[in-house]
Design a protein around this motif. Structure first.
Motif, PDB file in Angstrom:
ATOM      1  N   THR A 140       8.079  13.222   8.694  1.00 44.67           N
ATOM      2  CA  THR A 140       9.158  11.973   8.547  1.00 44.67           C
ATOM      3  C   THR A 140       8.250  10.969   8.323  1.00 44.67           C
ATOM      4  O   THR A 140       8.622   9.881   8.033  1.00 44.67           O
ATOM      5  N   VAL A 141       6.992  10.607   9.204  1.00 44.53           N
ATOM      6  CA  VAL A 141       6.582   9.335   9.037  1.00 44.53           C
ATOM      7  C   VAL A 141       5.820   9.107   7.801  1.00 44.53           C
ATOM      8  O   VAL A 141       5.528   7.943   7.245  1.00 44.53           O
ATOM      9  N   THR A 142       5.395  10.148   7.010  1.00 42.70           N
ATOM     10  CA  THR A 142       5.167  10.204   5.707  1.00 42.70           C
ATOM     11  C   THR A 142       5.937  10.182   4.665  1.00 42.70           C
ATOM     12  O   THR A 142       5.588   9.858   3.394  1.00 42.70           O
ATOM     13  N   ALA A 143       7.059  10.255   4.800  1.00 44.28           N
ATOM     14  CA  ALA A 143       8.338  10.237   3.827  1.00 44.28           C
ATOM     15  C   ALA A 143       8.866   8.940   3.805  1.00 44.28           C
ATOM     16  O   ALA A 143       9.610   8.405   4.713  1.00 44.28           O
ATOM     17  N   PRO A 144       8.532   8.395   2.688  1.00 43.99           N
ATOM     18  CA  PRO A 144       8.951   6.760   2.459  1.00 43.99           C
ATOM     19  C   PRO A 144      10.547   6.481   2.363  1.00 43.99           C
ATOM     20  O   PRO A 144      11.272   7.518   1.820  1.00 43.99           O
ATOM     21  N   PHE A 145      11.147   5.583   2.687  1.00 47.16           N
ATOM     22  CA  PHE A 145      12.329   4.824   2.274  1.00 47.16           C
ATOM     23  C   PHE A 145      12.039   4.893   0.897  1.00 47.16           C
ATOM     24  O   PHE A 145      10.944   4.344   0.335  1.00 47.16           O
ATOM     25  N   ASN A 190      -0.291   4.223  -5.712  1.00 44.39           N
ATOM     26  CA  ASN A 190       0.238   5.172  -6.513  1.00 44.39           C
ATOM     27  C   ASN A 190       1.381   6.123  -5.531  1.00 44.39           C
ATOM     28  O   ASN A 190       1.091   6.824  -4.695  1.00 44.39           O
ATOM     29  N   PRO A 191       2.891   6.055  -6.270  1.00 37.72           N
ATOM     30  CA  PRO A 191       3.779   6.818  -5.447  1.00 37.72           C
ATOM     31  C   PRO A 191       3.604   8.224  -5.372  1.00 37.72           C
ATOM     32  O   PRO A 191       4.064   8.992  -4.436  1.00 37.72           O
ATOM     33  N   ASP A 192       2.818   8.693  -6.339  1.00 38.70           N
ATOM     34  CA  ASP A 192       2.393  10.369  -6.438  1.00 38.70           C
ATOM     35  C   ASP A 192       1.044  10.464  -6.042  1.00 38.70           C
ATOM     36  O   ASP A 192       0.341  11.647  -6.394  1.00 38.70           O
ATOM     37  N   GLY A 193       0.362   9.587  -5.270  1.00 37.60           N
ATOM     38  CA  GLY A 193      -0.786   9.817  -5.010  1.00 37.60           C
ATOM     39  C   GLY A 193      -1.212  10.952  -4.036  1.00 37.60           C
ATOM     40  O   GLY A 193      -0.166  11.414  -3.390  1.00 37.60           O
ATOM     41  N   THR A 194      -2.410  11.402  -3.931  1.00 37.32           N
ATOM     42  CA  THR A 194      -3.055  12.640  -3.131  1.00 37.32           C
ATOM     43  C   THR A 194      -3.320  12.282  -1.719  1.00 37.32           C
ATOM     44  O   THR A 194      -3.612  13.030  -0.970  1.00 37.32           O
ATOM     45  N   ARG A 195      -3.564  10.848  -1.598  1.00 33.52           N
ATOM     46  CA  ARG A 195      -3.965  10.420  -0.342  1.00 33.52           C
ATOM     47  C   ARG A 195      -3.151   9.365   0.237  1.00 33.52           C
ATOM     48  O   ARG A 195      -2.646   8.605  -0.693  1.00 33.52           O
ATOM     49  N   THR A 196      -2.822   9.427   1.616  1.00 28.91           N
ATOM     50  CA  THR A 196      -1.496   8.803   1.931  1.00 28.91           C
ATOM     51  C   THR A 196      -2.154   7.941   3.220  1.00 28.91           C
ATOM     52  O   THR A 196      -2.691   8.573   4.341  1.00 28.91           O
ATOM     53  N   LEU A 197      -1.659   6.745   3.264  1.00 28.74           N
ATOM     54  CA  LEU A 197      -1.866   5.673   4.509  1.00 28.74           C
ATOM     55  C   LEU A 197      -0.378   5.406   4.765  1.00 28.74           C
ATOM     56  O   LEU A 197       0.133   4.785   3.754  1.00 28.74           O
ATOM     57  N   GLN A 231      -5.717   7.264  -6.134  1.00 26.85           N
ATOM     58  CA  GLN A 231      -4.983   8.230  -5.867  1.00 26.85           C
ATOM     59  C   GLN A 231      -4.290   7.744  -4.532  1.00 26.85           C
ATOM     60  O   GLN A 231      -3.982   8.763  -3.642  1.00 26.85           O
ATOM     61  N   LEU A 232      -4.411   6.500  -4.091  1.00 21.02           N
ATOM     62  CA  LEU A 232      -3.855   6.146  -2.795  1.00 21.02           C
ATOM     63  C   LEU A 232      -2.105   5.765  -2.693  1.00 21.02           C
ATOM     64  O   LEU A 232      -1.853   4.987  -3.576  1.00 21.02           O
ATOM     65  N   LYS A 233      -1.718   6.441  -2.085  1.00 13.55           N
ATOM     66  CA  LYS A 233      -0.333   6.011  -1.595  1.00 13.55           C
ATOM     67  C   LYS A 233      -0.051   5.283  -0.466  1.00 13.55           C
ATOM     68  O   LYS A 233      -0.387   6.024   0.739  1.00 13.55           O
ATOM     69  N   ALA A 253      13.092  -2.497  -2.591  1.00 19.07           N
ATOM     70  CA  ALA A 253      12.701  -0.843  -3.040  1.00 19.07           C
ATOM     71  C   ALA A 253      13.803  -0.170  -3.647  1.00 19.07           C
ATOM     72  O   ALA A 253      13.559   0.391  -4.751  1.00 19.07           O
ATOM     73  N   GLU A 254      15.072  -0.477  -3.090  1.00 16.95           N
ATOM     74  CA  GLU A 254      16.306   0.205  -4.060  1.00 16.95           C
ATOM     75  C   GLU A 254      16.305  -0.387  -5.536  1.00 16.95           C
ATOM     76  O   GLU A 254      16.678   0.285  -6.426  1.00 16.95           O
ATOM     77  N   GLN A 255      15.776  -1.535  -5.671  1.00 16.83           N
ATOM     78  CA  GLN A 255      15.531  -1.925  -7.269  1.00 16.83           C
ATOM     79  C   GLN A 255      14.316  -1.611  -8.038  1.00 16.83           C
ATOM     80  O   GLN A 255      14.291  -1.883  -8.835  1.00 16.83           O
ATOM     81  N   GLY A 256      13.378  -0.860  -7.116  1.00 19.19           N
ATOM     82  CA  GLY A 256      12.376  -0.628  -8.125  1.00 19.19           C
ATOM     83  C   GLY A 256      11.127  -1.795  -7.771  1.00 19.19           C
ATOM     84  O   GLY A 256      10.204  -1.771  -8.728  1.00 19.19           O
ATOM     85  N   ARG A 257      11.472  -2.892  -6.736  1.00 16.07           N
ATOM     86  CA  ARG A 257      10.743  -4.129  -6.996  1.00 16.07           C
ATOM     87  C   ARG A 257       9.989  -4.275  -5.723  1.00 16.07           C
ATOM     88  O   ARG A 257       9.685  -5.353  -5.264  1.00 16.07           O
ATOM     89  N   TYR A 258      10.023  -3.256  -4.919  1.00 13.08           N
ATOM     90  CA  TYR A 258       8.864  -3.295  -3.560  1.00 13.08           C
ATOM     91  C   TYR A 258       7.664  -3.883  -3.472  1.00 13.08           C
ATOM     92  O   TYR A 258       7.606  -4.924  -2.859  1.00 13.08           O
TER      93      TYR A 258
END
Length: 228
Positions: free
Chosen positions: A65-70, A77-84, A111-113, A136-141
């Motif tokens: 849950t903690v890594t699943a973004p709103f 990179n929204p599709d990055g392989t590394r997550t912070l 590759q950082l998300k 974020a809902e408008q893609g402008r986060y």
């Protein structure tokens, strides 16, 4: 507090040594105390190991849950392989201080998300957090996030300025900011922070590491590298 820590460290010693059958009372405890007093240099390592164990237990409680973004509340990179994961508040001085480090991380790692969890704990910050999720809902986060930190402490004027810089449709943004979906996200972030033991912002999650504060670029990069 001191006795509690000592007891916990003694228990950790027994765990490492496989001495689960040796009682923590009487002669066993006395000998272990004496050994710890004679070898105090091991205590910081033991405390670090104990905290890592507890962090792992807390992370297990929140799962993925903690890594699943709103939706849309992501930097880099929204599709990055590394997550912070960053728990943040626009009214937090240390969050603002950390921004140069965050942007440097993004610039150096394609590759950082970075999953941003809006956690408004300072007075006046909630509306900024709500508008960020509306962005974020408008893609402008990312645009709103950067503009909001650049604008200064949250206020109606700075929020409006950041929204303008981000190019938000304000009618739509105001509806989303006041929605049950955004309210639920803020409540979720507060509960995640509580479960993870955070006491303030910024707070971070990288892999199996949980830590707090404006820790600096090197520490953040090391955490991301370890996560990878």
């Amino acid at each position: 507090m001191r006795n509690t820590l000592l007891t916990a460290l003694i228990a950790l010693v027994f765990g490492f040594a496989g001495a689960g059958l040796w009682s923590l009372s009487g002669l066993g405890e006395a000998r272990t105390r004496a050994w710890l007093v004679a070898n105090p240099d091991i205590l910081p390592d033991m405390a670090e190991a104990l905290e890592a164990q507890r962090a792992g237990e807390r992370l297990a409680q929140v799962g993925d849950t903690v890594t699943a973004p709103f939706p849309g509340a992501v930097l880099g990179n929204p599709d990055g392989t590394r997550t912070l994961v960053k728990f943040t508040d626009y009214g937090c001085t240390f969050c603002r201080t950390s921004e140069a480090d965050v942007q440097k991380l993004i610039a150096g790692d394609p590759q950082l998300k970075i999953v941003v969890r809006e956690w408004p704990i300072f007075d006046g910050s909630e509306q900024a957090a709500r508008m960020a999720l509306a962005a974020a809902e408008q893609g402008r986060y990312p645009a709103f996030y950067r503009a909001m930190f650049a604008a200064g402490r949250p206020s109606p004027a700075t929020i409006a300025k950041a929204a303008s810089v981000a190019g938000l449709d304000m009618d739509r943004a105001n509806r989303v900011a006041a929605s049950d979906k955004v309210t639920a996200e803020l409540a979720r972030n507060m509960e995640l922070a509580r479960t993870l033991g955070f006491s303030g912002t910024p707070s971070w999650v990288a892999g199996d590491q949980v830590f707090q504060g404006a820790v600096g670029f090197d520490a953040l990069k090391q955490a991301v590298d370890d996560e990878a």
